[in-house]
Design a protein around this motif. Structure first.
Motif, PDB file in Angstrom:
ATOM      1  N   SER A  45       0.821  -1.204   0.000  1.00  0.00           N
ATOM      2  CA  SER A  45       0.000   0.000   0.000  1.00  0.00           C
ATOM      3  C   SER A  45       0.861   1.263   0.000  1.00  0.00           C
ATOM      4  O   SER A  45       0.530   2.246  -0.684  1.00  0.00           O
ATOM      5  N   LEU A  46       1.958   1.238   0.734  1.00  0.00           N
ATOM      6  CA  LEU A  46       2.889   2.378   0.718  1.00  0.00           C
ATOM      7  C   LEU A  46       3.362   2.678  -0.701  1.00  0.00           C
ATOM      8  O   LEU A  46       3.343   3.827  -1.156  1.00  0.00           O
ATOM      9  N   LEU A  47       3.791   1.645  -1.397  1.00  0.00           N
ATOM     10  CA  LEU A  47       4.290   1.816  -2.764  1.00  0.00           C
ATOM     11  C   LEU A  47       3.192   2.325  -3.695  1.00  0.00           C
ATOM     12  O   LEU A  47       3.402   3.273  -4.469  1.00  0.00           O
ATOM     13  N   GLY A  48       2.021   1.698  -3.622  1.00  0.00           N
ATOM     14  CA  GLY A  48       0.928   2.115  -4.482  1.00  0.00           C
ATOM     15  C   GLY A  48       0.525   3.562  -4.251  1.00  0.00           C
ATOM     16  O   GLY A  48       0.290   4.317  -5.206  1.00  0.00           O
ATOM     17  N   ALA A  49       0.459   3.975  -2.989  1.00  0.00           N
ATOM     18  CA  ALA A  49       0.043   5.339  -2.667  1.00  0.00           C
ATOM     19  C   ALA A  49       1.043   6.365  -3.164  1.00  0.00           C
ATOM     20  O   ALA A  49       0.661   7.449  -3.624  1.00  0.00           O
ATOM     21  N   LEU A  50       2.319   6.064  -3.086  1.00  0.00           N
ATOM     22  CA  LEU A  50       3.336   6.979  -3.610  1.00  0.00           C
ATOM     23  C   LEU A  50       3.170   7.163  -5.111  1.00  0.00           C
ATOM     24  O   LEU A  50       3.289   8.279  -5.634  1.00  0.00           O
ATOM     25  N   LEU A  51       2.880   6.071  -5.815  1.00  0.00           N
ATOM     26  CA  LEU A  51       2.646   6.162  -7.255  1.00  0.00           C
ATOM     27  C   LEU A  51       1.403   6.999  -7.555  1.00  0.00           C
ATOM     28  O   LEU A  51       1.420   7.878  -8.421  1.00  0.00           O
ATOM     29  N   GLY A  52       0.314   6.733  -6.818  1.00  0.00           N
ATOM     30  CA  GLY A  52      -0.929   7.455  -7.047  1.00  0.00           C
ATOM     31  C   GLY A  52      -0.822   8.936  -6.722  1.00  0.00           C
ATOM     32  O   GLY A  52      -1.290   9.793  -7.490  1.00  0.00           O
ATOM     33  N   ALA A  53      -0.203   9.264  -5.581  1.00  0.00           N
ATOM     34  CA  ALA A  53      -0.061  10.666  -5.180  1.00  0.00           C
ATOM     35  C   ALA A  53       0.854  11.419  -6.144  1.00  0.00           C
ATOM     36  O   ALA A  53       0.608  12.588  -6.461  1.00  0.00           O
ATOM     37  N   GLY A  54       1.907  10.745  -6.610  1.00  0.00           N
ATOM     38  CA  GLY A  54       2.800  11.374  -7.586  1.00  0.00           C
ATOM     39  C   GLY A  54       2.071  11.704  -8.868  1.00  0.00           C
ATOM     40  O   GLY A  54       2.262  12.778  -9.459  1.00  0.00           O
ATOM     41  N   LEU A  55       1.198  10.798  -9.304  1.00  0.00           N
ATOM     42  CA  LEU A  55       0.409  11.040 -10.512  1.00  0.00           C
ATOM     43  C   LEU A  55      -0.561  12.193 -10.305  1.00  0.00           C
ATOM     44  O   LEU A  55      -0.743  13.041 -11.192  1.00  0.00           O
ATOM     45  N   LEU A  56      -1.188  12.254  -9.128  1.00  0.00           N
ATOM     46  CA  LEU A  56      -2.132  13.328  -8.836  1.00  0.00           C
ATOM     47  C   LEU A  56      -1.470  14.699  -8.965  1.00  0.00           C
ATOM     48  O   LEU A  56      -2.041  15.634  -9.522  1.00  0.00           O
ATOM     49  N   LEU A  57      -0.248  14.822  -8.469  1.00  0.00           N
ATOM     50  CA  LEU A  57       0.452  16.102  -8.491  1.00  0.00           C
ATOM     51  C   LEU A  57       0.800  16.552  -9.909  1.00  0.00           C
ATOM     52  O   LEU A  57       1.077  17.734 -10.141  1.00  0.00           O
ATOM     53  N   LEU A  58       0.785  15.612 -10.847  1.00  0.00           N
ATOM     54  CA  LEU A  58       1.085  15.949 -12.237  1.00  0.00           C
ATOM     55  C   LEU A  58      -0.129  16.464 -13.003  1.00  0.00           C
ATOM     56  O   LEU A  58       0.008  17.053 -14.076  1.00  0.00           O
ATOM     57  N   VAL A  59      -1.333  16.219 -12.443  1.00  0.00           N
ATOM     58  CA  VAL A  59      -2.566  16.631 -13.134  1.00  0.00           C
ATOM     59  C   VAL A  59      -2.856  18.101 -12.835  1.00  0.00           C
ATOM     60  O   VAL A  59      -2.824  18.536 -11.688  1.00  0.00           O
ATOM     61  N   LYS A  60      -3.177  18.863 -13.878  1.00  0.00           N
ATOM     62  CA  LYS A  60      -3.453  20.288 -13.716  1.00  0.00           C
ATOM     63  C   LYS A  60      -4.764  20.500 -12.950  1.00  0.00           C
ATOM     64  O   LYS A  60      -5.731  19.747 -13.142  1.00  0.00           O
ATOM     65  N   PRO A  61      -4.821  21.527 -12.096  1.00  0.00           N
ATOM     66  CA  PRO A  61      -6.029  21.768 -11.290  1.00  0.00           C
ATOM     67  C   PRO A  61      -7.300  21.914 -12.116  1.00  0.00           C
ATOM     68  O   PRO A  61      -8.365  21.446 -11.719  1.00  0.00           O
ATOM     69  N   GLU A  62      -7.211  22.582 -13.281  1.00  0.00           N
ATOM     70  CA  GLU A  62      -8.414  22.789 -14.087  1.00  0.00           C
ATOM     71  C   GLU A  62      -8.956  21.479 -14.668  1.00  0.00           C
ATOM     72  O   GLU A  62     -10.133  21.376 -15.001  1.00  0.00           O
ATOM     73  N   VAL A  63      -8.097  20.479 -14.775  1.00  0.00           N
ATOM     74  CA  VAL A  63      -8.527  19.153 -15.214  1.00  0.00           C
ATOM     75  C   VAL A  63      -8.997  18.328 -14.023  1.00  0.00           C
ATOM     76  O   VAL A  63      -9.961  17.560 -14.116  1.00  0.00           O
ATOM     77  N   LEU A  64      -8.325  18.505 -12.889  1.00  0.00           N
ATOM     78  CA  LEU A  64      -8.573  17.663 -11.726  1.00  0.00           C
ATOM     79  C   LEU A  64      -9.927  17.931 -11.080  1.00  0.00           C
ATOM     80  O   LEU A  64     -10.616  16.996 -10.660  1.00  0.00           O
ATOM     81  N   LYS A  65     -10.346  19.188 -11.021  1.00  0.00           N
ATOM     82  CA  LYS A  65     -11.570  19.498 -10.282  1.00  0.00           C
ATOM     83  C   LYS A  65     -12.809  18.827 -10.879  1.00  0.00           C
ATOM     84  O   LYS A  65     -13.575  18.182 -10.136  1.00  0.00           O
ATOM     85  N   PRO A  66     -13.079  18.939 -12.192  1.00  0.00           N
ATOM     86  CA  PRO A  66     -14.241  18.207 -12.722  1.00  0.00           C
ATOM     87  C   PRO A  66     -14.087  16.696 -12.629  1.00  0.00           C
ATOM     88  O   PRO A  66     -15.063  15.973 -12.434  1.00  0.00           O
ATOM     89  N   LEU A  67     -12.840  16.213 -12.731  1.00  0.00           N
ATOM     90  CA  LEU A  67     -12.596  14.781 -12.585  1.00  0.00           C
ATOM     91  C   LEU A  67     -12.967  14.309 -11.182  1.00  0.00           C
ATOM     92  O   LEU A  67     -13.567  13.242 -11.007  1.00  0.00           O
ATOM     93  N   VAL A  68     -12.623  15.122 -10.191  1.00  0.00           N
ATOM     94  CA  VAL A  68     -12.948  14.788  -8.802  1.00  0.00           C
ATOM     95  C   VAL A  68     -14.460  14.687  -8.607  1.00  0.00           C
ATOM     96  O   VAL A  68     -14.958  13.762  -7.963  1.00  0.00           O
ATOM     97  N   LEU A  69     -15.209  15.626  -9.182  1.00  0.00           N
ATOM     98  CA  LEU A  69     -16.662  15.606  -9.034  1.00  0.00           C
ATOM     99  C   LEU A  69     -17.243  14.330  -9.639  1.00  0.00           C
ATOM    100  O   LEU A  69     -18.094  13.670  -9.030  1.00  0.00           O
ATOM    101  N   VAL A  70     -16.784  13.958 -10.824  1.00  0.00           N
ATOM    102  CA  VAL A  70     -17.273  12.738 -11.481  1.00  0.00           C
ATOM    103  C   VAL A  70     -16.940  11.512 -10.646  1.00  0.00           C
ATOM    104  O   VAL A  70     -17.784  10.625 -10.436  1.00  0.00           O
TER     105      VAL A  70
END
Length: 258
Positions: A85-110
Motif C-alpha cells: 500500500s505504501l508503494l501504491g500510494a506513492l505512485l498514485g499521489a505522484g500522478l495526482l500532483l502531475l494533473v493540472k487543477p483545471e482538469v482535476l476538479k471536474p474529474l474529482v466531481l465525477v
C-alpha cells in the motif's frame, strides 16, 4: 499559498472530520465527507487533497490500533499489505500532483459521484456468500495485490477506498466484515501515510486546518472502531448504507445547483 479559513469554517471542517472518522472506521467512506468539505471551504484542489491526507492519517491510525488491540488485525497479512500500500500510494499521489487543477476538479466531481453511487447500490455481502479462506501463501499474494491497486487509488483519489478494501478482503479472502474492516485499516493507514508525506514535501498540506481536523478524526475513528468491534457485521452494513445514500443525495444536489 495562503487560504482564508474562518473560525466557523474550521469548526465545521472539524465536525465533518469527526463524522468521517466515525463512519470510516466502521465501513469506510470517510473521504467522501472530508474531501467535499475541504473543497467547499475554498481550498485549491491539490491543497484539499493534501490537507485531507494530513488529517485522515490520524484517523486511520487510531482505528488500526483499536482493531489491533481487539485482535482483529491479521498481522501476517499486514506484513505484505502495508508495504504494498505504501508503494501504491506513492505512485498514485505522484500522478495526482502531475494533473493540472483545471482538469482535476471536474474529474474529482465525477469520481465522487461514481463512488457514492457504487457504494449506495452495491449488494451487501452476506456471511453465506463469502468464500472459504484461502491457503496462506495465496492469501498473502492476493492481499498484496489488493493493497497495491487500492493503495494507488487512495494516493490518487481516495474517497471510498476503505469500503472497497472491506469488499475486497471479504469477497476475495473470505474475511468477516468486522475483520475485513480491521485489515482495511492497515492498508488505509499505509496509503495515507505515504500520500501525506509526499504532499507535505510538496507543500500542499495546510497544517493549520489539517491538525485540528486530525484531532477530530482521531476521536471519531476511535469511537467508530469501538462500535465496529462491538456491533460486528450487521452494524458495518447499516452504517455503509446510511452514509453512502446520504452522500449520493448531497452530491446530486450539488450537481443540480451547480
Amino acid at each position: 499559498m495562503d487560504v482564508d479559513i474562518s473560525a466557523l469554517k474550521l469548526l465545521l471542517l472539524c465536525l465533518a472530520a469527526l463524522c468521517a472518522g466515525l463512519v470510516d472506521a466502521i465501513a469506510g467512506g470517510g473521504g467522501l465527507i472530508t474531501l467535499p468539505a475541504l473543497l467547499t471551504a475554498g481550498l485549491p484542489v491539490h491543497m484539499a487533497f493534501g490537507t485531507n491526507k494530513g488529517q485522515s492519517v490520524f484517523g486511520s491510525f487510531a482505528a488500526m490500533v483499536r482493531f489491533a488491540r481487539a485482535g482483529l488485525v491479521d498481522r501476517k497479512l499486514a506484513r505484505v499489505t502495508f508495504p504494498s500500500s505504501l508503494l501504491g500510494a506513492l505512485l498514485g499521489a505522484g500522478l495526482l500532483l502531475l494533473v493540472k487543477p483545471e482538469v482535476l476538479k471536474p474529474l474529482v466531481l465525477v469520481l465522487l459521484i461514481a463512488v457514492a453511487i457504487f457504494l449506495a447500490f452495491r449488494k451487501q455481502p452476506q456471511v453465506a456468500e463469502r468464500p472459504e479462506p484461502m491457503p496462506h501463501a495465496r492469501a498473502q499474494a492476493v492481499g498484496a495485490l489488493i493493497a497495491l491497486v487500492l493503495g494507488t487509488y487512495d494516493g490518487f483519489f481516495g474517497p471510498g477506498v476503505g469500503t472497497f478494501l472491506i469488499v475486497a478482503f471479504s469477497s476475495l479472502l473470505g474475511h468477516s466484515l468486522a475483520r475485513a474492516s480491521a485489515d482495511a485499516k492497515v492498508v488505509n493507514f499505509a496509503s495515507n501515510l505515504a500520500s501525506m508525506t509526499l504532499f507535505a514535501l510538496k507543500g500542499v498540506v495546510l497544517w493549520r486546518v489539517a491538525l485540528p481536523m486530525a484531532a477530530a478524526q482521531f476521536s471519531g475513528a476511535w469511537m467508530g472502531a469501538h462500535l465496529a468491534v462491538k456491533g460486528g457485521d450487521r452494524l458495518v452494513r447499516r452504517v455503509v448504507l446510511g452514509v453512502v445514500v446520504a452522500l449520493v443525495l448531497k452530491l446530486g444536489r450539488d450537481v443540480l445547483l451547480g
